[in-house]
Design a protein around this motif. Sequence first.
Motif, PDB file in Angstrom:
ATOM      1  N   ILE A 112      -4.439  28.588  -6.613  1.00  0.00           N
ATOM      2  CA  ILE A 112      -3.398  27.679  -7.100  1.00  0.00           C
ATOM      3  C   ILE A 112      -2.661  28.357  -8.246  1.00  0.00           C
ATOM      4  CG2 ILE A 112      -2.943  25.438  -8.152  1.00  0.00           C
ATOM      5  CD1 ILE A 112      -5.418  24.383  -6.780  1.00  0.00           C
ATOM      6  N   ARG A 113      -1.341  28.392  -8.149  1.00  0.00           N
ATOM      7  CA  ARG A 113      -0.527  29.064  -9.169  1.00  0.00           C
ATOM      8  C   ARG A 113      -0.661  28.353 -10.509  1.00  0.00           C
ATOM      9  NH1 ARG A 113       5.703  29.695  -7.879  1.00  0.00           N
ATOM     10  NH2 ARG A 113       4.982  31.550  -6.825  1.00  0.00           N
ATOM     11  N   ARG A 114      -0.769  29.148 -11.558  1.00  0.00           N
ATOM     12  CA  ARG A 114      -0.827  28.586 -12.901  1.00  0.00           C
ATOM     13  C   ARG A 114       0.537  28.011 -13.268  1.00  0.00           C
ATOM     14  NH1 ARG A 114      -2.315  31.732 -18.580  1.00  0.00           N
ATOM     15  NH2 ARG A 114      -2.009  29.908 -19.926  1.00  0.00           N
ATOM     16  N   GLY A 115       0.510  26.805 -13.852  1.00  0.00           N
ATOM     17  CA  GLY A 115       1.757  26.173 -14.278  1.00  0.00           C
ATOM     18  C   GLY A 115       2.634  25.777 -13.110  1.00  0.00           C
ATOM     19  N   ILE A 116       2.069  25.030 -12.152  1.00  0.00           N
ATOM     20  CA  ILE A 116       2.847  24.661 -10.978  1.00  0.00           C
ATOM     21  C   ILE A 116       4.044  23.795 -11.342  1.00  0.00           C
ATOM     22  CG2 ILE A 116       1.378  22.642 -10.509  1.00  0.00           C
ATOM     23  CD1 ILE A 116       1.808  23.259  -7.510  1.00  0.00           C
ATOM     24  N   LEU A 117       3.903  22.950 -12.349  1.00  0.00           N
ATOM     25  CA  LEU A 117       5.025  22.114 -12.790  1.00  0.00           C
ATOM     26  C   LEU A 117       6.115  22.975 -13.432  1.00  0.00           C
ATOM     27  CD1 LEU A 117       6.034  19.206 -13.014  1.00  0.00           C
ATOM     28  CD2 LEU A 117       4.926  19.066 -15.250  1.00  0.00           C
ATOM     29  N   LYS A 118       5.701  23.960 -14.217  1.00  0.00           N
ATOM     30  CA  LYS A 118       6.650  24.872 -14.855  1.00  0.00           C
ATOM     31  C   LYS A 118       7.473  25.618 -13.811  1.00  0.00           C
ATOM     32  CE  LYS A 118       6.606  29.251 -17.414  1.00  0.00           C
ATOM     33  NZ  LYS A 118       7.781  29.001 -18.254  1.00  0.00           N
ATOM     34  N   HIS A 119       6.842  26.010 -12.701  1.00  0.00           N
ATOM     35  CA  HIS A 119       7.556  26.746 -11.661  1.00  0.00           C
ATOM     36  C   HIS A 119       8.412  25.834 -10.780  1.00  0.00           C
ATOM     37  CE1 HIS A 119       4.735  29.959 -12.773  1.00  0.00           C
ATOM     38  NE2 HIS A 119       5.554  30.781 -12.156  1.00  0.00           N
ATOM     39  N   GLN A 120       8.053  24.571 -10.698  1.00  0.00           N
ATOM     40  CA  GLN A 120       8.780  23.655  -9.818  1.00  0.00           C
ATOM     41  C   GLN A 120      10.042  23.096 -10.467  1.00  0.00           C
ATOM     42  OE1 GLN A 120       7.966  23.172  -6.613  1.00  0.00           O
ATOM     43  NE2 GLN A 120       9.859  22.003  -6.433  1.00  0.00           N
ATOM     44  N   ILE A 121      10.023  22.938 -11.779  1.00  0.00           N
ATOM     45  CA  ILE A 121      11.157  22.316 -12.486  1.00  0.00           C
ATOM     46  C   ILE A 121      12.486  23.028 -12.211  1.00  0.00           C
ATOM     47  CG2 ILE A 121      12.116  21.853 -14.777  1.00  0.00           C
ATOM     48  CD1 ILE A 121      10.041  19.819 -13.891  1.00  0.00           C
ATOM     49  N   PRO A 122      12.591  24.367 -12.296  1.00  0.00           N
ATOM     50  CA  PRO A 122      13.884  25.004 -12.009  1.00  0.00           C
ATOM     51  C   PRO A 122      14.399  24.720 -10.605  1.00  0.00           C
ATOM     52  CG  PRO A 122      12.433  26.535 -13.149  1.00  0.00           C
ATOM     53  CD  PRO A 122      11.605  25.354 -12.787  1.00  0.00           C
ATOM     54  N   ASN A 123      13.501  24.589  -9.633  1.00  0.00           N
ATOM     55  CA  ASN A 123      13.942  24.256  -8.273  1.00  0.00           C
ATOM     56  C   ASN A 123      14.545  22.854  -8.220  1.00  0.00           C
ATOM     57  OD1 ASN A 123      12.971  26.717  -7.301  1.00  0.00           O
ATOM     58  ND2 ASN A 123      10.941  25.882  -6.894  1.00  0.00           N
ATOM     59  N   TRP A 124      13.921  21.924  -8.908  1.00  0.00           N
ATOM     60  CA  TRP A 124      14.464  20.562  -8.937  1.00  0.00           C
ATOM     61  C   TRP A 124      15.810  20.519  -9.656  1.00  0.00           C
ATOM     62  CZ3 TRP A 124       9.268  17.966 -10.763  1.00  0.00           C
ATOM     63  CH2 TRP A 124       8.390  17.884  -9.670  1.00  0.00           C
ATOM     64  N   LEU A 125      15.936  21.285 -10.723  1.00  0.00           N
ATOM     65  CA  LEU A 125      17.159  21.255 -11.518  1.00  0.00           C
ATOM     66  C   LEU A 125      18.343  21.901 -10.807  1.00  0.00           C
ATOM     67  CD1 LEU A 125      15.679  22.121 -15.039  1.00  0.00           C
ATOM     68  CD2 LEU A 125      16.539  19.886 -14.271  1.00  0.00           C
ATOM     69  N   THR A 126      18.095  22.789  -9.864  1.00  0.00           N
ATOM     70  CA  THR A 126      19.187  23.467  -9.150  1.00  0.00           C
ATOM     71  C   THR A 126      19.436  22.876  -7.773  1.00  0.00           C
ATOM     72  OG1 THR A 126      17.580  25.120  -8.378  1.00  0.00           O
ATOM     73  CG2 THR A 126      18.845  25.651 -10.364  1.00  0.00           C
ATOM     74  N   SER A 127      18.640  21.893  -7.375  1.00  0.00           N
ATOM     75  CA  SER A 127      18.793  21.266  -6.055  1.00  0.00           C
ATOM     76  C   SER A 127      19.391  19.874  -6.226  1.00  0.00           C
ATOM     77  CB  SER A 127      17.435  21.177  -5.362  1.00  0.00           C
ATOM     78  OG  SER A 127      16.848  22.467  -5.230  1.00  0.00           O
ATOM     79  N   PRO A 128      19.969  19.330  -5.130  1.00  0.00           N
ATOM     80  CA  PRO A 128      20.470  17.949  -5.203  1.00  0.00           C
ATOM     81  C   PRO A 128      19.327  16.983  -5.520  1.00  0.00           C
ATOM     82  CG  PRO A 128      21.297  19.078  -3.238  1.00  0.00           C
ATOM     83  CD  PRO A 128      20.247  19.953  -3.834  1.00  0.00           C
ATOM     84  N   PRO A 129      19.587  15.930  -6.283  1.00  0.00           N
ATOM     85  CA  PRO A 129      20.909  15.514  -6.787  1.00  0.00           C
ATOM     86  C   PRO A 129      21.250  16.058  -8.164  1.00  0.00           C
ATOM     87  CG  PRO A 129      19.305  13.803  -7.225  1.00  0.00           C
ATOM     88  CD  PRO A 129      18.556  14.900  -6.531  1.00  0.00           C
TER      89      PRO A 129
END
Length: 203
Positions: free
Chosen positions: A157-174
């Motif tokens: 399991i990748r360390r800091g999964i939330l840290k890595h996911q946030i940029p994807n959410w911020l650049t994707s709709p909406p």
Amino acid sequence: MARRSKRGMSEDDKALWDRVAATATPMDRSGAPKITEDAPAKKPAPIRPQPSTTAERLPAFRVGEKSSFSKGAVNHAPSLSARLAHAPVRMDHGTHKRMTRGKLKPEGRIDLHGMTLAEAHPALISFIFHSHEMERRLVLVITGKGKDRDSGGPIPIRRGILKHQIPNWLTSPPLGAMILDIREAHQRHGGGGAYYVYLKRRR
């Protein structure tokens, strides 16, 4: 009219049949064409084994011998921090420089540290929509750096999964349509455990 033989064939038909029969190749009882001395059978070409490509690539070695292959440089994928730091600047360069140096004060912040992905995603969407409605320009999203978790499974399991996911959410709709730039925060605002999110102006 040509005279017919006892078997019902005329002399002309028999002569034609004899000429056709002379051009045919006799067959033996097995049904295969009979090979005559004038046409000797051709022997099939022997099949030569192809050389092993693995043997050509690998030099000879002895059991226990150390490898002589030179270890080249391993090209690892750049870290998330490096990708954000080298991403094209989409905002005013002067403002960007002040922001990355921690000289701009965030107008709002949300702390997602400790949340699950299912909890953090709607909370982030609500926060960004609310900040955009209030015409904020710079907000801080706190994720934490994450902890090493070993579930015992075959896939780590990748360390800091939330840290890595946030940029994807911020650049994707909406959310992507409202955001101008994303950068890792300065140490005074959380460093690698937080993000600066610079919002677009409302139209």
